[in-house]
Design a protein around this motif. Structure first.
Motif, short mmCIF file in Angstrom:
data_model
loop_
_atom_site.label_atom_id
_atom_site.label_comp_id
_atom_site.label_asym_id
_atom_site.label_seq_id
_atom_site.Cartn_x
_atom_site.Cartn_y
_atom_site.Cartn_z
N SER A 1 -23.32 7.49 -28.23
CA SER A 1 -23.86 8.23 -29.36
C SER A 1 -22.87 8.26 -30.52
O SER A 1 -23.26 8.10 -31.69
CB SER A 1 -24.19 9.67 -28.94
N ILE A 2 -21.58 8.48 -30.23
CA ILE A 2 -20.56 8.54 -31.28
C ILE A 2 -20.46 7.20 -31.99
O ILE A 2 -20.39 7.13 -33.23
CB ILE A 2 -19.21 8.96 -30.68
N ILE A 3 -20.43 6.11 -31.22
CA ILE A 3 -20.30 4.78 -31.83
C ILE A 3 -21.51 4.44 -32.69
O ILE A 3 -21.37 3.94 -33.81
CB ILE A 3 -20.09 3.72 -30.73
N LEU A 4 -22.71 4.75 -32.18
CA LEU A 4 -23.92 4.43 -32.94
C LEU A 4 -23.99 5.24 -34.23
O LEU A 4 -24.28 4.70 -35.31
CB LEU A 4 -25.16 4.70 -32.09
N LEU A 5 -23.73 6.54 -34.14
CA LEU A 5 -23.82 7.39 -35.33
C LEU A 5 -22.74 7.04 -36.34
O LEU A 5 -23.01 6.98 -37.55
CB LEU A 5 -23.70 8.87 -34.92
N SER A 6 -21.51 6.80 -35.88
CA SER A 6 -20.44 6.46 -36.81
C SER A 6 -20.67 5.10 -37.47
O SER A 6 -20.39 4.91 -38.66
CB SER A 6 -19.08 6.46 -36.09
N SER A 7 -21.22 4.14 -36.72
CA SER A 7 -21.52 2.83 -37.28
C SER A 7 -22.61 2.92 -38.34
O SER A 7 -22.52 2.29 -39.40
CB SER A 7 -21.94 1.86 -36.18
N LEU A 8 -23.63 3.72 -38.06
CA LEU A 8 -24.71 3.90 -39.03
C LEU A 8 -24.19 4.58 -40.29
O LEU A 8 -24.49 4.13 -41.41
CB LEU A 8 -25.82 4.74 -38.40
N ALA A 9 -23.40 5.63 -40.12
CA ALA A 9 -22.85 6.33 -41.29
C ALA A 9 -21.92 5.43 -42.07
O ALA A 9 -21.94 5.41 -43.31
CB ALA A 9 -22.11 7.59 -40.83
N GLY A 10 -21.09 4.66 -41.37
CA GLY A 10 -20.16 3.76 -42.05
C GLY A 10 -20.89 2.69 -42.84
O GLY A 10 -20.49 2.36 -43.96
N ALA A 11 -21.96 2.14 -42.27
CA ALA A 11 -22.71 1.09 -42.95
C ALA A 11 -23.39 1.62 -44.20
O ALA A 11 -23.33 1.00 -45.28
CB ALA A 11 -23.75 0.49 -42.00
N VAL A 12 -24.01 2.80 -44.11
CA VAL A 12 -24.75 3.35 -45.25
C VAL A 12 -23.81 3.92 -46.31
O VAL A 12 -23.86 3.53 -47.48
CB VAL A 12 -25.74 4.43 -44.77
N ILE A 13 -22.93 4.84 -45.88
CA ILE A 13 -22.05 5.51 -46.85
C ILE A 13 -20.99 4.55 -47.38
O ILE A 13 -20.70 4.53 -48.58
CB ILE A 13 -21.39 6.74 -46.19
N GLY A 14 -20.42 3.73 -46.49
CA GLY A 14 -19.39 2.78 -46.92
C GLY A 14 -19.93 1.77 -47.92
O GLY A 14 -19.29 1.48 -48.94
N SER A 15 -21.12 1.24 -47.66
CA SER A 15 -21.72 0.28 -48.58
C SER A 15 -22.04 0.92 -49.91
O SER A 15 -21.84 0.32 -50.98
CB SER A 15 -23.00 -0.31 -47.96
N ALA A 16 -22.54 2.16 -49.87
CA ALA A 16 -22.84 2.87 -51.12
C ALA A 16 -21.57 3.12 -51.92
O ALA A 16 -21.56 2.98 -53.15
CB ALA A 16 -23.55 4.19 -50.80
N ALA A 17 -20.48 3.49 -51.23
CA ALA A 17 -19.22 3.74 -51.93
C ALA A 17 -18.69 2.47 -52.58
O ALA A 17 -18.20 2.50 -53.72
CB ALA A 17 -18.19 4.29 -50.94
N LEU A 18 -18.77 1.34 -51.89
CA LEU A 18 -18.34 0.07 -52.48
C LEU A 18 -19.18 -0.29 -53.70
O LEU A 18 -18.66 -0.78 -54.70
CB LEU A 18 -18.43 -1.05 -51.43
N LEU A 19 -20.48 -0.03 -53.60
CA LEU A 19 -21.37 -0.34 -54.71
C LEU A 19 -21.04 0.51 -55.93
O LEU A 19 -20.98 0.00 -57.07
CB LEU A 19 -22.82 -0.14 -54.29
N LEU A 20 -20.81 1.80 -55.70
CA LEU A 20 -20.51 2.70 -56.81
C LEU A 20 -19.16 2.37 -57.44
O LEU A 20 -18.98 2.54 -58.66
CB LEU A 20 -20.52 4.15 -56.33
N ARG B 1 -16.80 -2.66 -55.97
CA ARG B 1 -15.95 -3.52 -55.14
C ARG B 1 -16.81 -4.44 -54.29
O ARG B 1 -17.99 -4.15 -54.04
CB ARG B 1 -15.04 -2.68 -54.25
N ASP B 2 -16.21 -5.56 -53.83
CA ASP B 2 -16.97 -6.48 -53.00
C ASP B 2 -16.88 -6.09 -51.54
O ASP B 2 -16.15 -5.17 -51.16
CB ASP B 2 -16.48 -7.93 -53.20
N ARG B 3 -17.61 -6.81 -50.70
CA ARG B 3 -17.68 -6.46 -49.27
C ARG B 3 -16.40 -6.74 -48.52
O ARG B 3 -16.25 -6.31 -47.37
CB ARG B 3 -18.84 -7.22 -48.63
N ALA B 4 -15.48 -7.49 -49.13
CA ALA B 4 -14.21 -7.79 -48.46
C ALA B 4 -13.24 -6.61 -48.52
O ALA B 4 -12.21 -6.62 -47.86
CB ALA B 4 -13.55 -9.02 -49.10
N THR B 5 -13.58 -5.59 -49.30
CA THR B 5 -12.71 -4.41 -49.41
C THR B 5 -12.69 -3.65 -48.09
O THR B 5 -13.75 -3.35 -47.53
CB THR B 5 -13.22 -3.49 -50.52
#
Length: 268
Positions: free
Chosen positions: A209-228, A231-235
């Motif tokens: 559960s921890i891995i799934l939830l953290s991966s989902l949050a990282g993908a959504v929030i992390g991608s949004a932060a890079l977009l705002l 920065r590119d995806r290599a960051t």
């Protein structure tokens, strides 16, 4: 919120002290002459001050959240803007501590939960700012979880030991598989240790559960932060804060949250 004010000091000063210690140890190992670089401020003894002008803060300037509002977000002496991190961490810590006491009442579980929460806030804050997860935080959290399992405060010793071992090995395996396939490092060793600590507190059954939830949050929030930030995806994106969030939710409510999510997803 007072604890949150102290955690701000930890978040800001621990990385500087680590870098200073690493540089000093490296010079000693390589037998290079010492430099005159001053030692960074300690965590406890050095009074709070403006990082820009060095003005030491008066007592009324150290009141969590309210001082930031009274000063209108600026240093009283030099008018340099004060980072929004200070009131955010103070308010967040206050809210999380209130949730822990509401969840567990006045008990040993609540006391342990406050320690767990405070360490997670500090670790997540440092990782977010610097992509570092200090052993000074992750390892005590791991050992404390294992020790508390000896009295089965949250999980049994078997659950804690296997949770720590599998938690570490799972991300360690992902790290090496990714490195062998791509030649790049996908995460830091601090992430392994943090997940091991969460496994010690929450048990083996919590890891998926921890891995799934953290991966989902990282993908959504992390991608949004890079977009705002443009920065590119290599960051590099720090994974520790998302592990901390997922681990705290699992610690507080366990399978109840995921049962609810499952019902909402599969409801007809």
């Amino acid at each position: 919120m007072l604890v949150g004010s102290f955690l701000n000091v930890v978040i800001l000063r621990v990385p500087a002290r680590l870098h200073w210690q690493w540089a000093r140890d490296s010079r000693e190992l390589l037998e290079l002459p010492a430099t005159e670089e001053p030692e960074p401020p300690g965590i406890v003894l050095k009074r709070s001050h403006c990082p820009k002008c060095g003005n030491q803060l008066a007592a009324w300037e150290n009141v969590p959240v309210f001082s930031y509002l009274l000063l209108r977000g600026k240093c009283r002496a030099c008018k340099t803007p004060i980072s929004i991190q200070y009131p955010l961490v103070e308010a967040l810590t206050g809210a999380l501590f209130a949730a822990v006491v509401w969840r567990f009442g006045v008990s040993y579980e609540a006391l342990a939960g406050l320690l767990f929460t405070g360490i997670l806030v500090a670790a997540a804050g440092i990782d977010w700012r610097t992509t570092l997860l200090p052993d000074d935080l992750t390892l005590p959290l791991l050992w404390l979880g294992l020790l508390l399992s000896s009295v089965t405060l949250f999980v049994s010793p078997t659950q804690a030991i296997w949770g720590a071992a599998v938690g570490y090995l799972s991300l360690w395996s992902v790290y090496w598989a990714f490195k062998l396939l791509t030649g790049k490092e996908g995460m830091g060793f601090g992430d392994f240790k943090l997940l091991a600590a969460l496994g010690a507190w929450c048990g083996l059954g919590s890891l998926l559960s921890i891995i799934l939830l953290s991966s989902l949050a990282g993908a959504v929030i992390g991608s949004a932060a890079l977009l705002l930030q443009g920065r590119d995806r290599a960051t590099p994106i720090p994974f520790g804060p998302y592990l901390a969030v997922a681990g705290w939710i699992q610690f507080m409510w366990g399978g109840d949250v995921f049962d609810l999510v499952g019902k909402l997803i599969f409801a007809r």
